[in-house]
Design a protein around this motif. Sequence first.
Motif, PDB file in Angstrom:
ATOM      1  N   HIS A   1       2.720 -59.631  -8.900  1.00 12.93           N
ATOM      2  CA  HIS A   1       3.581 -60.165  -7.839  1.00 12.93           C
ATOM      3  C   HIS A   1       4.378 -61.367  -8.332  1.00 12.93           C
ATOM      4  N   THR A   2       3.769 -62.179  -9.177  1.00 13.90           N
ATOM      5  CA  THR A   2       4.443 -63.368  -9.689  1.00 13.90           C
ATOM      6  C   THR A   2       5.663 -62.987 -10.517  1.00 13.90           C
ATOM      7  N   LEU A   3       5.511 -62.015 -11.414  1.00 16.29           N
ATOM      8  CA  LEU A   3       6.646 -61.593 -12.232  1.00 16.29           C
ATOM      9  C   LEU A   3       7.777 -61.062 -11.361  1.00 16.29           C
ATOM     10  N   ALA A   4       7.450 -60.234 -10.368  1.00 20.35           N
ATOM     11  CA  ALA A   4       8.490 -59.684  -9.497  1.00 20.35           C
ATOM     12  C   ALA A   4       9.207 -60.783  -8.723  1.00 20.35           C
ATOM     13  N   THR A   5       8.455 -61.780  -8.264  1.00 18.06           N
ATOM     14  CA  THR A   5       9.056 -62.888  -7.522  1.00 18.06           C
ATOM     15  C   THR A   5       9.949 -63.733  -8.422  1.00 18.06           C
ATOM     16  N   GLN A   6       9.474 -64.020  -9.631  1.00 20.65           N
ATOM     17  CA  GLN A   6      10.300 -64.770 -10.577  1.00 20.65           C
ATOM     18  C   GLN A   6      11.598 -64.025 -10.870  1.00 20.65           C
ATOM     19  N   ALA A   7      11.499 -62.708 -11.012  1.00 16.85           N
ATOM     20  CA  ALA A   7      12.678 -61.909 -11.356  1.00 16.85           C
ATOM     21  C   ALA A   7      13.703 -61.906 -10.226  1.00 16.85           C
TER      22      ALA A   7
ATOM     23  N   SER B   1      18.048 -57.236  -9.938  1.00 16.44           N
ATOM     24  CA  SER B   1      18.283 -56.306  -8.834  1.00 16.44           C
ATOM     25  C   SER B   1      16.996 -55.604  -8.436  1.00 16.44           C
ATOM     26  N   LEU B   2      16.963 -55.108  -7.187  1.00 13.97           N
ATOM     27  CA  LEU B   2      15.795 -54.367  -6.722  1.00 13.97           C
ATOM     28  C   LEU B   2      15.592 -53.096  -7.537  1.00 13.97           C
ATOM     29  N   GLU B   3      16.703 -52.470  -7.957  1.00  7.33           N
ATOM     30  CA  GLU B   3      16.585 -51.246  -8.759  1.00  7.33           C
ATOM     31  C   GLU B   3      15.880 -51.535 -10.075  1.00  7.33           C
ATOM     32  N   ALA B   4      16.244 -52.644 -10.721  1.00  8.77           N
ATOM     33  CA  ALA B   4      15.614 -52.996 -11.992  1.00  8.77           C
ATOM     34  C   ALA B   4      14.150 -53.375 -11.794  1.00  8.77           C
ATOM     35  N   ILE B   5      13.836 -54.078 -10.695  1.00 10.08           N
ATOM     36  CA  ILE B   5      12.445 -54.437 -10.416  1.00 10.08           C
ATOM     37  C   ILE B   5      11.612 -53.185 -10.165  1.00 10.08           C
ATOM     38  N   ALA B   6      12.185 -52.229  -9.439  1.00  7.93           N
ATOM     39  CA  ALA B   6      11.472 -50.980  -9.184  1.00  7.93           C
ATOM     40  C   ALA B   6      11.184 -50.242 -10.487  1.00  7.93           C
ATOM     41  N   ALA B   7      12.151 -50.229 -11.405  1.00 10.48           N
ATOM     42  CA  ALA B   7      11.955 -49.566 -12.694  1.00 10.48           C
ATOM     43  C   ALA B   7      10.913 -50.303 -13.529  1.00 10.48           C
ATOM     44  N   LEU B   8      10.937 -51.630 -13.484  1.00  6.67           N
ATOM     45  CA  LEU B   8       9.991 -52.426 -14.262  1.00  6.67           C
ATOM     46  C   LEU B   8       8.559 -52.239 -13.775  1.00  6.67           C
ATOM     47  N   LEU B   9       8.368 -52.239 -12.463  1.00  7.53           N
ATOM     48  CA  LEU B   9       7.021 -52.157 -11.893  1.00  7.53           C
ATOM     49  C   LEU B   9       6.539 -50.724 -11.684  1.00  7.53           C
ATOM     50  N   GLY B  10       7.440 -49.745 -11.841  1.00  6.73           N
ATOM     51  CA  GLY B  10       7.032 -48.360 -11.660  1.00  6.73           C
ATOM     52  C   GLY B  10       6.921 -47.948 -10.212  1.00  6.73           C
ATOM     53  N   HIS B  11       7.732 -48.550  -9.327  1.00  3.44           N
ATOM     54  CA  HIS B  11       7.728 -48.168  -7.923  1.00  3.44           C
ATOM     55  C   HIS B  11       8.494 -46.863  -7.733  1.00  3.44           C
ATOM     56  N   ARG B  12       8.021 -46.030  -6.851  1.00  8.74           N
ATOM     57  CA  ARG B  12       8.684 -44.750  -6.597  1.00  8.74           C
ATOM     58  C   ARG B  12       9.941 -44.905  -5.754  1.00  8.74           C
ATOM     59  N   SER B  13      10.012 -45.934  -4.939  1.00  8.02           N
ATOM     60  CA  SER B  13      11.165 -46.126  -4.079  1.00  8.02           C
ATOM     61  C   SER B  13      11.477 -47.604  -3.971  1.00  8.02           C
TER      62      SER B  13
ATOM     63  N   VAL C   1       9.894 -55.569  -0.503  1.00 12.76           N
ATOM     64  CA  VAL C   1       9.045 -56.631   0.037  1.00 12.76           C
ATOM     65  C   VAL C   1       9.295 -57.951  -0.692  1.00 12.76           C
ATOM     66  N   TYR C   2       9.664 -57.902  -1.969  1.00 10.39           N
ATOM     67  CA  TYR C   2       9.882 -59.135  -2.714  1.00 10.39           C
ATOM     68  C   TYR C   2      11.158 -59.833  -2.271  1.00 10.39           C
ATOM     69  N   ALA C   3      12.079 -59.090  -1.684  1.00 10.84           N
ATOM     70  CA  ALA C   3      13.304 -59.701  -1.185  1.00 10.84           C
ATOM     71  C   ALA C   3      13.036 -60.564   0.049  1.00 10.84           C
ATOM     72  N   ARG C   4      11.863 -60.406   0.661  1.00  9.82           N
ATOM     73  CA  ARG C   4      11.530 -61.184   1.850  1.00  9.82           C
ATOM     74  C   ARG C   4      10.811 -62.481   1.522  1.00  9.82           C
TER      75      ARG C   4
END
Length: 314
Positions: A167-173, A179-191, A197-200
Amino acid sequence: MQLCFERLIEWGIEDAPARAPIFPGDLPIKDEPLPRFLDDAAAAKLLVAARADADPLVRLIVEFLARTGMRKGELVALTIDAVVQIGSAYWLRIPVGKLHNDRYIPLHPQLKELLDGWLHTRPDGLRSKLMFIERGRPVSTARVDAAVDKVARAAGLQNVSPHRLRHTLATQAINRGMSLEAIAALLGHRSLTMSLVYARIADRTVADEYFAVTEKVEALYDQTKHLPAKAEGSEMAKLRKQMHQRMLGNGYCARPVELDCHFESICESCTHFVTTIEFRPTLQRQRDDARRKGQLARQKIFDGLLTRLDNDAS
């Protein structure tokens, strides 16, 4: 539950109710807690403590979790062939895990050096292909938890878990413009919903914008009764930044000029990238620009290209 009652009514069950006794408004609202993360100061203290630890595996575990966003199950499942070179950059193949998907993420040069040092001490004759072996046995997720807890206590932090580092890495990013697309690719999220949630998270981004706007609004009540000449709202700032959009092959990159991009040299890292000696001055300027900005990974890419051109010329 409501759907079950509706089906009973549709099927004509003898003792079915005349209408569904439960409606969506009757159900309690689902809680949506925000992920817990470390702020920048706490994250820095954690990495300092990890680098001071005498156990090389402890440092490796904490650095990998904090700087890749991997799940602990993905970490212990890494194999010795997980690191691949694409062009002059290294990538880490994350194995199929919680969401049954496969992905590649960029591997920072410092992590590559740590990993090389760890594999150099790997005993000969091991049958296992797992990357993390300790005393001849695979490293368990409990060992990962213990390593993170050990470093957290040394740093004076509490309630730090491997997933909290994710969660810390995603928040820092996201607080630095990723972008959310890059974060999703980095963390392996399907959607993107999983990454949204990190945008909130109301961290530095919201605070900085709030105080910046507050100063401008308070200017309305000053004696001058005028806003500063350089004051601008979010929409005006968006229009100004769009003036710097860069044309791509099939669209535009609207990245603000003050933000760096981790993928701006991705073409130069591709195995299909070809360059010749007449482009050497341009590559040299790109290399010098990366050095001035302290972008070590980007500088290393252009160093490799320049070396390759010089070798071909000789």
